[in-house]
Design a protein around this motif. Sequence first.
Motif, PDB file in Angstrom:
ATOM      1  N   UNK A 143       0.806  -1.249   0.004  1.00 47.03           N
ATOM      2  CA  UNK A 143       0.030  -0.161  -0.002  1.00 47.03           C
ATOM      3  C   UNK A 143       0.818   1.092   0.066  1.00 47.03           C
ATOM      4  N   UNK A 144       0.202   2.373  -0.301  1.00 48.57           N
ATOM      5  CA  UNK A 144       0.791   3.800  -0.375  1.00 48.57           C
ATOM      6  C   UNK A 144       0.597   4.862   0.946  1.00 48.57           C
ATOM      7  N   UNK A 145      -0.240   4.047   1.992  1.00 44.68           N
ATOM      8  CA  UNK A 145      -0.640   4.990   3.096  1.00 44.68           C
ATOM      9  C   UNK A 145      -1.983   5.731   3.010  1.00 44.68           C
ATOM     10  N   UNK A 146      -1.896   6.693   1.751  1.00 42.36           N
ATOM     11  CA  UNK A 146      -3.333   7.063   1.747  1.00 42.36           C
ATOM     12  C   UNK A 146      -3.317   6.996   0.169  1.00 42.36           C
ATOM     13  N   UNK A 147      -4.636   7.368  -0.287  1.00 44.88           N
ATOM     14  CA  UNK A 147      -5.032   7.514  -1.462  1.00 44.88           C
ATOM     15  C   UNK A 147      -4.553   8.986  -2.188  1.00 44.88           C
TER      16      UNK A 147
END
Length: 211
Positions: A143-147
Amino acid sequence: MSYTMNAVEFNEKIMKGHFRKIYPVIAAQIVERTGVSSGRCVDLGGGPGMLAVCIAKITALKVTVVDLMPECVELARENSAEAGVADRVDAVVGVAEALPFENGSVDLVVSRGSIFFWEDQARGLAEAYRVLRPGGWAWMGGGFGTAELLREIEAAKADDPEWNRKRKERMTQNPPEHFRAMLQRLGIDGVVEHQEAGTWIIFRKPAEAEA
């Protein structure tokens, strides 16, 4: 795992370049969700160790990066020294499917991005469960933490359509139900959370009183 660039280039252009903002965010999410802030942490497939460094910065955890590339192990050591946490971050060569740790010896197992490249994902998850102490947590996936951070990276990588194609291909080949079925087969009580920003496998080993 195969890279299209060497470890040094990967470290500078990706881990400390386009991706540098995501690791503090993911580290904070893990610590807030699990409540684990002391003891021992293992970062599977941690590469140059940026997630490990960020976890060490906000906790009292001792973190060991496990990666199959000796070059990445050396870079993880260099990055931890550069960040001032070399006393609590070390690195060893190894693979998720055969962790060099005793049963019940780890408080937190984390992994970002490497599970898609494991030779045997089920065995890697089973190994993570094995090394967790009763009450210990695992947080693994990609994942990347937040959109918002994902979109920022997508914009930065706009001139590299191959990167986005491969990312989407990995997601298609590893949907949430794939990991949910795997946890069920292994008898691990956990959740697989899928959002725009990524997919995470999260589980807690039952405390002895719950077993």
